[in-house]
Design an enzyme around this catalytic site. Structure first.
Site, PDB file in Angstrom:
ATOM      1  N   HIS A 188       0.845  -1.197   0.000  1.00 28.79           N
ATOM      2  CA  HIS A 188       0.000   0.000   0.000  1.00 28.79           C
ATOM      3  C   HIS A 188       0.874   1.239   0.000  1.00 28.79           C
ATOM      4  O   HIS A 188       1.972   1.250   0.553  1.00 28.79           O
ATOM      5  CB  HIS A 188      -0.961   0.011   1.197  1.00 28.79           C
ATOM      6  CG  HIS A 188      -0.313  -0.204   2.525  1.00 28.79           C
ATOM      7  ND1 HIS A 188       0.145  -1.435   2.952  1.00 28.79           N
ATOM      8  CD2 HIS A 188      -0.061   0.661   3.546  1.00 28.79           C
ATOM      9  CE1 HIS A 188       0.645  -1.328   4.172  1.00 28.79           C
ATOM     10  NE2 HIS A 188       0.543  -0.070   4.556  1.00 28.79           N
ATOM     11  N   HIS A 248       0.977   5.265   0.981  1.00 32.45           N
ATOM     12  CA  HIS A 248       0.361   6.339   1.762  1.00 32.45           C
ATOM     13  C   HIS A 248       0.495   7.648   0.981  1.00 32.45           C
ATOM     14  O   HIS A 248       1.594   7.998   0.527  1.00 32.45           O
ATOM     15  CB  HIS A 248       1.086   6.516   3.098  1.00 32.45           C
ATOM     16  CG  HIS A 248       1.068   5.316   3.984  1.00 32.45           C
ATOM     17  ND1 HIS A 248       0.231   5.192   5.066  1.00 32.45           N
ATOM     18  CD2 HIS A 248       1.811   4.175   3.953  1.00 32.45           C
ATOM     19  CE1 HIS A 248       0.454   4.041   5.675  1.00 32.45           C
ATOM     20  NE2 HIS A 248       1.418   3.399   5.019  1.00 32.45           N
TER      21      HIS A 248
END
Length: 453
Positions: A415, A417
């Site tokens: 992922h 950010h």
């Protein structure tokens, strides 16, 4: 050196409990979150400060209690300052309070505006009186004090006073001695009128804020050296947890003697550590706070919650990780963008309002080392769109991308950010407090509205 590393419990996204794999001990002790980051404000029971006076033998001594947030009973640290107390160590007390502890500090009789006459004997009694104040039922109820978890700490002369208070008060759970001064050992250097004069003159500059004279203090050392023997006290507190921290460029030799005395007395929970710094820990404040808070975690494991999580770099993909469940619709998310390949949604514990996570819906890559370049390109293209939307929706002057692998990674699904930046505000990589769901939904709506095709 004996050191117990307490793994802090970090809140995962969505509050989900994910079973953590067994990991090897870190090569460097982790920095507690309380050292570098503020906690979330408790709206009903916020952190506060109380200033008051404690009556000791007819004299009123000044005291401050930094109270932790929350209505539950808090472990409490009593901190006793050195001679004369120029180094306040308030940063240490504030860090301890951020870790969920109450933290109390007193000024002995005859010091820094407190009534009465300063002496080593009076200072000993003042420390004991402060413990008695903390264990008074009225104060326990008013300030949410857990009387079974009271720790006494002290720096320099305060280390002696802490050991003395712990010896006198069996309700003290543990003791922290920070580069402590073994006052009684000073008698050995007073062997003549000339050495006595030298000792008096050496002490004179430090007596300015004290209601006493250096002559009186040197006389007390000569008269009561046996009572002021810290090695003896170190042996007497060895039946409870003790932390001893020495400064290599100052009192480390004394600390080693104190630790040896405690071990000889059968200490079963002694932590001994040394920092390469001076007596005031001038260039080791973060290290000092970290050592103390990690040690305090034996009384409250949540105290040492750390600034980073980690997962193995190499492992099988877990189909039940939080993000996989979001993709399948099993867990909710505040979405700002979604297509067939990529999903972007609000981080539940944002570093800054507007913090968004971007993930691949099709790839089962855990880290950057595993993702196919084509899948990565799709993720980054959406991260670019989200960054632009944050700028447009929030009026930002900047934002940053963070992508952790292994250390710092809390969910084993790659992922990215996308985090708003505020000019002049440092970015701390910590486990942040969960945001209000209403705020997350409102922020998601603003960013969605600004997303361009």
């Amino acid at each position: 050196m004996t050191r117990k590393l307490i793994a802090g419990a970090c809140a995962l996204l969505l509050g989900a409990l994910v079973a953590a794999p067994v990991l090897a001990e870190p090569k460097v002790a982790p920095t507690p979150r309380a050292v570098v980051a503020d906690p979330a404000r408790d709206k009903e029971h916020p952190a506060d400060m109380a200033a008051f006076q404690v009556d000791v033998a007819g004299s009123k001594i000044n005291a401050i209690l930094y109270t932790a947030s929350g209505e539950q009973p808090h472990p409490t640290l009593l901190f006793l300052h050195g001679f004369p107390g120029n180094e306040t160590n308030i940063d240490l007390l504030q860090a301890v309070r951020r870790a969920g502890w109450n933290a109390m500090r007193i000024n002995y009789r005859g010091s820094w505006g407190s009534q009465g006459r300063f002496s080593f004997e009076n200072a000993r009694a003042d420390g004991e009186a402060a413990v008695a104040w903390l264990t008074d039922p009225a104060n326990i109820a008013k300030y949410h004090i857990d009387p079974k978890r009271i720790v006494v700490a002290g720096h320099s002369m305060g280390g002696f006073m802490a050991a003395s208070a712990s010896t006198a008060r069996r309700d003290v759970a543990g003791t922290v001695l920070i580069d402590s001064w073994d006052i009684g050992k000073e008698k050995a250097g007073v062997t003549s009128d000339q050495t006595r004069k030298t000792a008096i003159e050496g002490m004179r500059p430090d007596t300015a804020p004290l209601a006493t004279t250096p002559e009186a203090l040197v006389a007390e050392i000569e008269r009561d050296a046996a009572k002021l023997d810290l090695e003896r006290l170190s042996a007497r507190i060895a039946d409870r947890p003790v932390l001893m921290i020495g400064a290599e460029f100052a009192g480390a030799p004394t600390t080693r003697k104190l630790a040896a005395a405690a071990r000889a007395a059968g200490a079963k929970d002694l932590t001994e550590t040394y920092l390469a710094t001076d007596h005031s820990f001038s260039d080791a404040r973060i290290a000092l706070e970290s050592e103390v808070i990690r040690w305090l975690a034996r009384f409250d494991p949540q105290s040492a919650a750390t600034v980073g999580t980690r997962i193995p770099l190499r492992a099988a993909y877990d189909d039940n990780n939080v993000f996989a469940r979001i993709i399948r619709g099993e867990l909710p998310a505040y979405k700002v963008y979604e297509d067939a390949d990529v999903l972007a949604f609000m981080d539940r514990a944002p570093m800054e309002p507007g913090h968004v996570l971007v993930i691949s819906k099709t790839s089962k890559a855990r880290t950057l080392l595993e993702i196919d370049p084509e899948d990565l390109a799709k993720v980054m293209a959406v991260a670019q769109k989200v960054g632009q939307a944050e700028v447009d929706a929030l009026g930002l002057e900047g934002f940053m991308l963070i992508q952790n692998n292994g250390i710092g990674q809390s969910v084993p699904h790659l992922h990215v950010h996308v985090i708003p930046r505020v000019a002049g505000k440092p970015a701390y990589l910590v486990e942040n407090a969960p945001a209000d769901p209403k705020d997350l939904e409102a922020m998601a709506a603003r960013i969605r509205a600004a997303m361009k095709p």
